[in-house]
Design a protein around this motif. Structure first.
Motif, PDB file in Angstrom:
ATOM      1  N   SER A  49      -0.229  11.835   6.425  1.00  0.00           N
ATOM      2  CA  SER A  49       0.578  11.047   7.349  1.00  0.00           C
ATOM      3  C   SER A  49       0.827   9.625   6.869  1.00  0.00           C
ATOM      4  N   VAL A  50      -0.038   9.117   5.996  1.00  0.00           N
ATOM      5  CA  VAL A  50       0.190   7.818   5.358  1.00  0.00           C
ATOM      6  C   VAL A  50       0.204   8.037   3.853  1.00  0.00           C
ATOM      7  N   ARG A  51       1.269   7.568   3.201  1.00  0.00           N
ATOM      8  CA  ARG A  51       1.343   7.659   1.745  1.00  0.00           C
ATOM      9  C   ARG A  51       1.538   6.261   1.188  1.00  0.00           C
ATOM     10  N   MET A  52       0.699   5.894   0.232  1.00  0.00           N
ATOM     11  CA  MET A  52       0.717   4.539  -0.313  1.00  0.00           C
ATOM     12  C   MET A  52       0.802   4.605  -1.833  1.00  0.00           C
ATOM     13  N   SER A  53       1.588   3.716  -2.406  1.00  0.00           N
ATOM     14  CA  SER A  53       1.720   3.702  -3.859  1.00  0.00           C
ATOM     15  C   SER A  53       1.821   2.284  -4.374  1.00  0.00           C
ATOM     16  N   GLY A  54       1.069   2.020  -5.457  1.00  0.00           N
ATOM     17  CA  GLY A  54       1.255   0.793  -6.203  1.00  0.00           C
ATOM     18  C   GLY A  54       2.471   0.948  -7.099  1.00  0.00           C
ATOM     19  N   ALA A  55       2.693  -0.017  -7.964  1.00  0.00           N
ATOM     20  CA  ALA A  55       3.860   0.011  -8.850  1.00  0.00           C
ATOM     21  C   ALA A  55       3.864   1.286  -9.690  1.00  0.00           C
ATOM     22  N   MET A  56       5.028   1.921  -9.771  1.00  0.00           N
ATOM     23  CA  MET A  56       5.196   3.152 -10.529  1.00  0.00           C
ATOM     24  C   MET A  56       6.115   2.914 -11.730  1.00  0.00           C
ATOM     25  N   ALA A  97      12.395   5.628  -3.946  1.00  0.00           N
ATOM     26  CA  ALA A  97      12.229   4.958  -5.251  1.00  0.00           C
ATOM     27  C   ALA A  97      11.522   3.621  -5.123  1.00  0.00           C
ATOM     28  N   ASP A  98      11.027   3.278  -3.937  1.00  0.00           N
ATOM     29  CA  ASP A  98      10.534   1.923  -3.670  1.00  0.00           C
ATOM     30  C   ASP A  98       9.402   1.478  -4.593  1.00  0.00           C
ATOM     31  N   ALA A  99       8.507   2.398  -4.960  1.00  0.00           N
ATOM     32  CA  ALA A  99       7.367   2.002  -5.789  1.00  0.00           C
ATOM     33  C   ALA A  99       7.788   1.664  -7.219  1.00  0.00           C
ATOM     34  N   ALA A 100       8.930   2.180  -7.657  1.00  0.00           N
ATOM     35  CA  ALA A 100       9.431   1.868  -9.001  1.00  0.00           C
ATOM     36  C   ALA A 100      10.029   0.461  -9.046  1.00  0.00           C
ATOM     37  N   LYS A 101      10.299  -0.111  -7.878  1.00  0.00           N
ATOM     38  CA  LYS A 101      10.899  -1.449  -7.800  1.00  0.00           C
ATOM     39  C   LYS A 101       9.862  -2.533  -7.533  1.00  0.00           C
ATOM     40  N   LEU A 102       8.612  -2.128  -7.303  1.00  0.00           N
ATOM     41  CA  LEU A 102       7.555  -3.103  -7.002  1.00  0.00           C
ATOM     42  C   LEU A 102       7.224  -3.952  -8.223  1.00  0.00           C
ATOM     43  N   PRO A 103       6.938  -5.236  -8.035  1.00  0.00           N
ATOM     44  CA  PRO A 103       6.409  -6.027  -9.150  1.00  0.00           C
ATOM     45  C   PRO A 103       5.000  -5.563  -9.493  1.00  0.00           C
TER      46      PRO A 103
END
Length: 228
Positions: free
Chosen positions: A180-187, A200-206
């Motif tokens: 129910s919760v999915r979390m990702s650092g920079a990919m 695609a949000d994690a691919a845009k993280l600094p």
């Protein structure tokens, strides 16, 4: 912590399972340990018991080996994992029988009706990638994880599953859909981000340690997770 330093809290009672991914140095392991530390400070062993699966040879969770909340010894090898998950499923089925006998729909209702309340049980797995390529054992472990995340919520059994390797073979869809919760650092790629978050949000993280994207239902949040 979200924008404007606003603290965000997730409740396992309503968001029962968490998938955490992130490349090396993203802060994934720090996040997992931070969650454990927070829960230990806020819940007694009568309220919370923890099962740890540490596929980094035990070094990631070695500092938790003496906590009174620990239900069983840490599972440090792949050979330890299936027997431990089998035991969790056994606990889950016994709890279902208790709730059925008491005519209660979930653990909260059951605990309000008894002088012998059940503690919530948190299963923490770090690193999911080690279960891949083991033939029939891979399928058996994935099926046990799926069973726990699909049926555990009502009886107070929750899971945190973490990996550095966001691939479909590591995180099968039948498991991911129940987190129910999915979390990702920079990919490193859009594909890797989509496997975890469906965006695609994690691919845009600094590449800032501890900077994560969290997907909770239909909400997508950019957060900075606590440092332990």
């Amino acid at each position: 912590v979200a924008e404007k330093r606003k603290f965000m809290w997730f409740n396992f009672a309503s968001e029962p399972h968490v998938l955490i991914a992130g490349k090396s140095q993203s802060g994934k392991s720090n996040l997992v340990n931070g969650i454990i530390a927070t829960l230990l400070q806020t819940h007694s062993p009568d309220e919370l018991r923890i099962v740890l699966v540490d596929q980094k040879g035990g070094i990631e969770f070695t500092h938790w080996s003496e906590i009174p909340h620990l239900l069983w010894n840490v599972a440090k090898t792949v050979e330890d994992v299936k027997p431990m998950l089998d035991r969790v499923v056994t606990v889950m089925k016994k709890r279902m029988e208790l709730l059925e006998k008491a005519k209660k729909k979930d653990i909260a209702a059951y605990n309000r009706s008894t002088d012998d309340p059940l503690p919530r049980l948190l299963v923490v797995i770090d690193e999911m990638n080690t279960f891949v390529g083991l033939g029939a054992l891979t399928e058996e472990i994935h099926n046990l994880i799926m069973l726990i995340v699909s049926q555990g919520r009502a009886v107070g059994i929750h899971m945190i599953a973490a990996t550095q390797h966001p691939e479909v073979k590591v995180i099968p869809g039948r498991i991911k859909t129940n987190m129910s919760v999915r979390m990702s650092g920079a990919m490193p790629s859009i594909v890797a981000s989509q496997i975890v978050l469906d965006t695609a949000d994690a691919a845009k993280l600094p590449s800032i340690p501890g900077r994560f994207v969290a997907v909770v239902g239909l909400r997508t949040l950019i957060i900075q997770v606590p440092r332990i």
